[in-house]
Motif scaffolding. Structure first.
Motif, PDB file in Angstrom:
ATOM      1  N   UNK A  40       0.356   6.620   5.198  1.00  0.00           N
ATOM      2  CA  UNK A  40      -0.123   5.277   4.840  1.00  0.00           C
ATOM      3  C   UNK A  40      -1.640   5.213   5.023  1.00  0.00           C
ATOM      4  N   UNK A  41      -2.332   4.799   3.987  1.00  0.00           N
ATOM      5  CA  UNK A  41      -3.792   4.723   4.031  1.00  0.00           C
ATOM      6  C   UNK A  41      -4.473   6.006   3.602  1.00  0.00           C
ATOM      7  N   UNK A  55      -5.362   6.518  -3.674  1.00  0.00           N
ATOM      8  CA  UNK A  55      -4.608   6.234  -2.457  1.00  0.00           C
ATOM      9  C   UNK A  55      -3.119   6.391  -2.740  1.00  0.00           C
ATOM     10  N   UNK A  56      -2.321   6.405  -1.672  1.00  0.00           N
ATOM     11  CA  UNK A  56      -0.870   6.478  -1.824  1.00  0.00           C
ATOM     12  C   UNK A  56      -0.376   5.337  -2.710  1.00  0.00           C
ATOM     13  N   UNK A  57      -0.879   4.144  -2.456  1.00  0.00           N
ATOM     14  CA  UNK A  57      -0.476   2.967  -3.227  1.00  0.00           C
ATOM     15  C   UNK A  57      -0.845   3.114  -4.699  1.00  0.00           C
ATOM     16  N   UNK A  58      -2.050   3.602  -4.971  1.00  0.00           N
ATOM     17  CA  UNK A  58      -2.507   3.778  -6.355  1.00  0.00           C
ATOM     18  C   UNK A  58      -1.676   4.829  -7.093  1.00  0.00           C
ATOM     19  N   UNK A  59      -1.212   5.846  -6.384  1.00  0.00           N
ATOM     20  CA  UNK A  59      -0.378   6.875  -7.006  1.00  0.00           C
ATOM     21  C   UNK A  59       0.956   6.296  -7.466  1.00  0.00           C
ATOM     22  N   UNK A  60       1.547   5.455  -6.627  1.00  0.00           N
ATOM     23  CA  UNK A  60       2.825   4.837  -7.009  1.00  0.00           C
ATOM     24  C   UNK A  60       2.633   3.834  -8.152  1.00  0.00           C
ATOM     25  N   UNK A 107      12.395   4.928  -7.662  1.00  0.00           N
ATOM     26  CA  UNK A 107      11.768   5.411  -6.425  1.00  0.00           C
ATOM     27  C   UNK A 107      10.302   4.995  -6.330  1.00  0.00           C
ATOM     28  N   UNK A 108       9.632   4.846  -7.470  1.00  0.00           N
ATOM     29  CA  UNK A 108       8.213   4.452  -7.441  1.00  0.00           C
ATOM     30  C   UNK A 108       8.075   3.017  -6.933  1.00  0.00           C
ATOM     31  N   UNK A 109       8.934   2.105  -7.390  1.00  0.00           N
ATOM     32  CA  UNK A 109       8.902   0.715  -6.906  1.00  0.00           C
ATOM     33  C   UNK A 109       9.247   0.678  -5.414  1.00  0.00           C
ATOM     34  N   UNK A 110      10.271   1.425  -5.045  1.00  0.00           N
ATOM     35  CA  UNK A 110      10.698   1.443  -3.648  1.00  0.00           C
ATOM     36  C   UNK A 110       9.573   1.959  -2.739  1.00  0.00           C
ATOM     37  N   UNK A 111       8.995   3.099  -3.112  1.00  0.00           N
ATOM     38  CA  UNK A 111       7.926   3.681  -2.289  1.00  0.00           C
ATOM     39  C   UNK A 111       6.697   2.793  -2.238  1.00  0.00           C
ATOM     40  N   UNK A 112       6.405   2.116  -3.346  1.00  0.00           N
ATOM     41  CA  UNK A 112       5.279   1.186  -3.358  1.00  0.00           C
ATOM     42  C   UNK A 112       5.552   0.033  -2.394  1.00  0.00           C
ATOM     43  N   UNK A 113       6.804  -0.414  -2.357  1.00  0.00           N
ATOM     44  CA  UNK A 113       7.183  -1.465  -1.414  1.00  0.00           C
ATOM     45  C   UNK A 113       6.934  -1.064   0.029  1.00  0.00           C
ATOM     46  N   UNK A 114       7.180   0.193   0.345  1.00  0.00           N
ATOM     47  CA  UNK A 114       6.988   0.687   1.713  1.00  0.00           C
ATOM     48  C   UNK A 114       5.518   0.628   2.136  1.00  0.00           C
ATOM     49  N   UNK A 115       4.617   0.742   1.167  1.00  0.00           N
ATOM     50  CA  UNK A 115       3.183   0.738   1.507  1.00  0.00           C
ATOM     51  C   UNK A 115       2.682  -0.657   1.879  1.00  0.00           C
ATOM     52  N   UNK A 116       3.505  -1.690   1.603  1.00  0.00           N
ATOM     53  CA  UNK A 116       3.090  -3.068   1.879  1.00  0.00           C
ATOM     54  C   UNK A 116       3.617  -3.549   3.228  1.00  0.00           C
ATOM     55  N   UNK A 117       2.872  -4.435   3.825  1.00  0.00           N
ATOM     56  CA  UNK A 117       3.368  -5.097   5.037  1.00  0.00           C
ATOM     57  C   UNK A 117       4.193  -6.312   4.606  1.00  0.00           C
ATOM     58  N   UNK A 118       4.977  -6.843   5.526  1.00  0.00           N
ATOM     59  CA  UNK A 118       5.852  -7.976   5.214  1.00  0.00           C
ATOM     60  C   UNK A 118       5.020  -9.150   4.677  1.00  0.00           C
TER      61      UNK A 118
END
Length: 343
Positions: free
Chosen positions: A223-224, A236-241, A253-264
């Motif tokens: 992350x980061x 960044x990881x987020x930009x890749x997804x 999986x791209x939507x799911x992984x992008x979700x993981x990069x976000x905070x609640x």
């Protein structure tokens, strides 16, 4: 127009068309690519390539009726192509891609599995990069296969060979990367040592539109984290997804992984301008892959006790129901049992 019975002319005209296209003959008749191949077969029932190419126009499970009334599936067309030309590598390969398990019987009575069909394709064309790649994909990690020349090859060696034969085979770099553990590297046949991260970067370099390569590269980052592509672009990881979603909006999986990069409570803007929250990303991941256990679990985490959420199919689910669904899809999901207990 000068010879309406010239099979080869219909076949060649068919090869000039893309899927779904059609062409008007000088007699005014409109013919699709599929119809041109069917006509070629009608005029020459021993035309192996025509059966093969007609097979490529069909999706899995589809069939087509020849002008003699015979109904043929994609699999049967490839089998016929092999019967007429037993040395045509691609016919064995394409027939192999129609199988997920089991085997198929050729017209000479020989029974062949998917693996055997790929091996045969390699024997007939040792420079077919795609076949090495897909033969590697059907092997288990640590698995080995013996080619018809007696050579033993591991999953990793098959991917390395695929790259050696075609250095622009983007998928082969990805598949080779997945064989490595974190921090590992591999030497390809040109002597270059590449890490998992470098293999995904190379995959993007040879095919900048390969969605899967961006996803795999994102997974290697923390992350980061940020990575520099071979064109100099920092991502960044987020930009890749986000890029992966832009290239293939159907990749769960791209939507799911992008979700993981976000905070609640966080959200992110996609390249099409759409703003999506963490919750919406998990909902989209579920919509694209309703059997993704972890997406239900993570969606449950975004809810407060007693809260509920509406999926894209209209179903309303509570936090408790989401954890129950996660367990139903994966009965060994210990965290889901733990969180369900806490509700």
């Amino acid at each position: 127009d000068l010879d309406p019975n010239y099979s080869f002319a219909y076949f060649c005209l068919g090869t000039t068309l893309a899927s779904g296209e059609s062409v008007k003959l000088l007699n005014g008749q409109q013919m699709s690519q599929q119809q041109l191949y069917i006509k070629a077969i009608d005029l020459d029932p021993n035309y192996s390539f025509a059966y093969f190419c007609l097979g490529t126009t069909l999706a899995s499970g589809e069939s087509v009726k020849l002008l003699n009334g015979q109904q043929m599936s994609q699999q049967q067309l490839y089998i016929k192509a092999i019967d007429l030309d037993p040395n045509y590598s691609y016919a064995y390969y394409n027939l192999g891609t129609t199988l997920t398990s089991g085997s198929v019987k050729l017209l000479n009575g020989q029974q062949m599995s998917q693996q055997e069909l790929f091996i045969k394709a390699i024997e007939l064309d040792p420079n077919n990069s795609v076949v090495y790649t897909n033969l590697g994909r059907i092997l288990t990690r640590g698995g080995v296969v013996k080619l018809l020349n007696g050579q033993q090859m591991s999953k990793q060696e098959l991917y390395i060979k695929a790259i050696d034969v075609d250095p622009n085979n983007s998928l082969a770099y990805i598949c080779l990367g997945t064989t490595l553990t974190s921090g590992g590297s591999v030497k390809i046949l040109n002597g270059l040592q590449l890490s998992e991260l470098e293999l995904y970067i190379k995959s993007i370099d040879v095919d900048p539109n390969n969605s899967l390569a961006y996803i795999c590269l994102g997974i290697t980052l923390t992350r980061g984290g940020v990575v520099k592509l071979l064109n100099g672009q920092q991502m960044s990881q987020q930009e890749l997804y986000i890029k992966a979603i832009d290239l293939d909006p159907k990749k769960s999986v791209a939507y799911f992984n992008l979700g993981i990069t976000l905070s609640r409570g966080g959200s992110v803007k996609l390249l099409n301008g759409q703003q999506m929250s963490q919750q919406e990303l998990y909902i989209k991941a579920i919509d694209l892959d309703p059997k993704k256990s972890v997406a239900y679990f993570n969606l449950g985490i975004t809810l407060s006790r007693g809260g509920s959420v509406k999926l894209l199919n209209g179903q309303q689910m509570s936090q408790q129901q989401l954890y129950i669904k996660a367990i139903d899809l994966d009965p060994n999901y210990s965290n889901a049992y733990n969180n369900l207990g806490a509700t």
